[in-house]
Design a protein around this motif. Sequence first.
Motif, PDB file in Angstrom:
ATOM      1  N   ILE A 171       5.503  -8.462   1.694  1.00  0.00           N
ATOM      2  CA  ILE A 171       6.135  -9.766   1.869  1.00  0.00           C
ATOM      3  C   ILE A 171       7.227  -9.707   2.936  1.00  0.00           C
ATOM      4  CG2 ILE A 171       7.611 -11.468   0.716  1.00  0.00           C
ATOM      5  CD1 ILE A 171       6.010 -10.821  -1.860  1.00  0.00           C
ATOM      6  N   VAL A 172       8.068  -8.675   2.885  1.00  0.00           N
ATOM      7  CA  VAL A 172       9.178  -8.567   3.831  1.00  0.00           C
ATOM      8  C   VAL A 172       8.677  -8.339   5.253  1.00  0.00           C
ATOM      9  CG1 VAL A 172      11.152  -7.136   4.507  1.00  0.00           C
ATOM     10  CG2 VAL A 172      10.862  -7.821   2.122  1.00  0.00           C
ATOM     11  N   ILE A 173       7.700  -7.452   5.420  1.00  0.00           N
ATOM     12  CA  ILE A 173       7.175  -7.168   6.760  1.00  0.00           C
ATOM     13  C   ILE A 173       6.539  -8.412   7.366  1.00  0.00           C
ATOM     14  CG2 ILE A 173       5.430  -5.874   8.024  1.00  0.00           C
ATOM     15  CD1 ILE A 173       7.892  -4.234   7.323  1.00  0.00           C
ATOM     16  N   SER A 192       6.425   3.115   7.925  1.00  0.00           N
ATOM     17  CA  SER A 192       7.339   3.784   7.002  1.00  0.00           C
ATOM     18  C   SER A 192       7.128   3.324   5.569  1.00  0.00           C
ATOM     19  CB  SER A 192       8.785   3.518   7.430  1.00  0.00           C
ATOM     20  OG  SER A 192       9.690   4.205   6.610  1.00  0.00           O
ATOM     21  N   SER A 193       6.896   2.030   5.380  1.00  0.00           N
ATOM     22  CA  SER A 193       6.691   1.512   4.023  1.00  0.00           C
ATOM     23  C   SER A 193       5.409   2.056   3.415  1.00  0.00           C
ATOM     24  CB  SER A 193       6.662  -0.017   4.044  1.00  0.00           C
ATOM     25  OG  SER A 193       5.517  -0.519   4.715  1.00  0.00           O
ATOM     26  N   VAL A 194       4.373   2.221   4.235  1.00  0.00           N
ATOM     27  CA  VAL A 194       3.124   2.807   3.741  1.00  0.00           C
ATOM     28  C   VAL A 194       3.375   4.228   3.236  1.00  0.00           C
ATOM     29  CG1 VAL A 194       0.869   3.694   4.461  1.00  0.00           C
ATOM     30  CG2 VAL A 194       1.570   1.384   5.099  1.00  0.00           C
ATOM     31  N   GLY A 195       4.204   4.987   3.962  1.00  0.00           N
ATOM     32  CA  GLY A 195       4.518   6.339   3.518  1.00  0.00           C
ATOM     33  C   GLY A 195       5.209   6.343   2.172  1.00  0.00           C
ATOM     34  N   THR A 196       6.151   5.436   1.961  1.00  0.00           N
ATOM     35  CA  THR A 196       6.848   5.363   0.673  1.00  0.00           C
ATOM     36  C   THR A 196       5.887   5.000  -0.448  1.00  0.00           C
ATOM     37  OG1 THR A 196       8.882   4.686   1.814  1.00  0.00           O
ATOM     38  CG2 THR A 196       8.770   4.292  -0.551  1.00  0.00           C
ATOM     39  N   ALA A 209      -0.057 -10.791  13.279  1.00  0.00           N
ATOM     40  CA  ALA A 209       0.644  -9.577  12.862  1.00  0.00           C
ATOM     41  C   ALA A 209       1.134  -9.706  11.421  1.00  0.00           C
ATOM     42  CB  ALA A 209       1.817  -9.298  13.796  1.00  0.00           C
ATOM     43  N   ALA A 210       1.628 -10.899  11.053  1.00  0.00           N
ATOM     44  CA  ALA A 210       2.086 -11.115   9.679  1.00  0.00           C
ATOM     45  C   ALA A 210       0.928 -10.999   8.695  1.00  0.00           C
ATOM     46  CB  ALA A 210       2.751 -12.489   9.565  1.00  0.00           C
ATOM     47  N   LEU A 211      -0.224 -11.552   9.038  1.00  0.00           N
ATOM     48  CA  LEU A 211      -1.393 -11.412   8.166  1.00  0.00           C
ATOM     49  C   LEU A 211      -1.833  -9.956   8.087  1.00  0.00           C
ATOM     50  CD1 LEU A 211      -3.595 -12.805   6.456  1.00  0.00           C
ATOM     51  CD2 LEU A 211      -4.944 -13.020   8.548  1.00  0.00           C
ATOM     52  N   MET A 226       9.506  -2.467  16.417  1.00  0.00           N
ATOM     53  CA  MET A 226      10.353  -1.959  15.348  1.00  0.00           C
ATOM     54  C   MET A 226       9.795  -2.355  13.978  1.00  0.00           C
ATOM     55  SD  MET A 226      14.323  -2.905  14.490  1.00  0.00           S
ATOM     56  CE  MET A 226      13.810  -4.564  13.999  1.00  0.00           C
ATOM     57  N   VAL A 227       9.404  -3.619  13.830  1.00  0.00           N
ATOM     58  CA  VAL A 227       8.838  -4.068  12.560  1.00  0.00           C
ATOM     59  C   VAL A 227       7.516  -3.356  12.283  1.00  0.00           C
ATOM     60  CG1 VAL A 227       8.000  -6.062  11.272  1.00  0.00           C
ATOM     61  CG2 VAL A 227       9.994  -6.293  12.754  1.00  0.00           C
ATOM     62  N   ALA A 228       6.727  -3.097  13.329  1.00  0.00           N
ATOM     63  CA  ALA A 228       5.472  -2.370  13.145  1.00  0.00           C
ATOM     64  C   ALA A 228       5.730  -0.961  12.620  1.00  0.00           C
ATOM     65  CB  ALA A 228       4.701  -2.325  14.466  1.00  0.00           C
TER      66      ALA A 228
END
Length: 557
Positions: free
Chosen positions: A361-363, A332-336, A264-266, A325-327
């Motif tokens: 990096i954070v995700i 959300s980050s992709v939208g930004t 998932a991290a990759l 939640m992280v997924a």
Amino acid sequence: MADSILAFWMLHAPVLSVLLPAFTAMGLLLLGDGGAASGLGGGHGDGRATGRRLLSMASVLLGTLMAVGLVWRAASGELVVYELGEWPAPFGIVLVLDRLSALMVLLTYGVAAPVLWYATGGWDARGRHFHALFHFQLMGLSGAFLTGDLFNLFVFFEVLLIASYVLLLHGLGRDRMRMGMHYVVLNLAGSGLFLIGLAMLYGVTGTLNMVDLGLRVAQLTGDSALIARAAALVLLVVFGLKAALVPLYFWLPGTYAAASAPVAALFAIMTKVGVYSIIRTHWGIFGVEGGEAALAAQSWLLPLALTTSVLGALGALAAHSLSRMVAYLTVSSVGTILAGVGLFTPETLSAALYYTLHSTIVIAGLFLLVELMAAQRGSAGDKLRPAVAVREPVLLGLMMLFGAASAAGLPPLPGFLGKLMVLQSSSGLPAQAWVWSVVLVVGFFTIVGLARAGVIVFWHLQPEPEAVAPSGSSLKLLSAAWAFMALTLALALLASPVKRYTDATALQLVDTAAYAEAVLGKQGGAAAHTVRPYDGSRSAPASSQPAAETAPEKVLP
């Protein structure tokens, strides 16, 4: 000797970044696989397992050094064109190294190195050929970021997707099998649409080289221009599926939540391949200088991006597990990011690129942290419900606080800086009110969702401990999560030079003349496309070259 190695690398740097993980993967396959071992940390008795891990880790570290070298070389503004087989573009296959491709390759290895280190703590022994598949995925990612041809972008897409299919199922389990089936079917459908879009473009232009496409699309008129616009929207659907753009994001939360933590991290970098492809096609091919097909996705991209950001934050707020939640935070980050891309100005694109580095990096770090916490919560795992107290509440609590502050965009962390850059760059544009409202509201929802998760994990505890107390985290697993925290801090401390690099990257992307001259050697074709940065307040300009003219053809010698 060192000078000879450096000269060789300088000459073949782009292709070596693709060949290194490819040859590593093949070498790992030749070493064989001792089979899966049960339990985290299993498989240590097999001597070949140690050899596989050493070879795999050494290759990733070497790849990281090479990626740093690519960024150092690209930072000068040089466009490096590598012609495979010495066939000139657009007839042959070319790899193009510019600031954007170098940055994305470095980001790939920046994620891959800590993830692989974490996986060697035992996850790699839970299935067959983990390391070979890992490097095949790195090969696909590096190739996708470096290729200068849309068809070869499709080829590298398939390489990284095939590897991701198996990595997703690594360790097996009912949820992984179920979500893996959905993931495979959707991506096969996306691949079919990808080929349809390529066929439409090839039918009206006769080329799939990205730079050559940009020149030829700008000259299309009438029905040919309409077909090109339709192809642009088909490709937006394809890349939107890869990036998890609304309404094509529904596959991601369940898929990423079902995957093992290192996978998932990759996969945090996987959505950025879709974002990167949108930038390449809708800035380089269907950008401001695209003639009648210019900015074909403009009316769609920004509204969809803002909607994606909001729905992702709401999903994180309502999630019933930490991994889900992280997924949703990934969505959300992709939208930004795509909001900055969809405003179509160099300033907003630069801000989006900086935020891309931060969010990836954070995700990735949060996915690793989630498993560290879940391993200490007994049967509850990562479910957001009362459970036994974790064995390391202070350590994991501080790590959770740092990750939450980074993801929510609290100062002075890079999430705050990235969102501030997006807000500042959108000032004065027609969509400013929408962008500001969505970014601020999403930040608030993210804070609430992460605070809710932290309260449940660390304060809502079961009154009676379970029979077997969970053990603490190993230093090896913790160090991988700490690596992502260190990268986050570095991104904040180096915000000024990184922002200068992303500014230069955005300006380089709109310089179609330089790309045409470097890739095709076309002075005439390049001169017809003067760089005019789009300020977001006017309609796309018509091509400055008359429709009746055609770009000079390159003929084989």
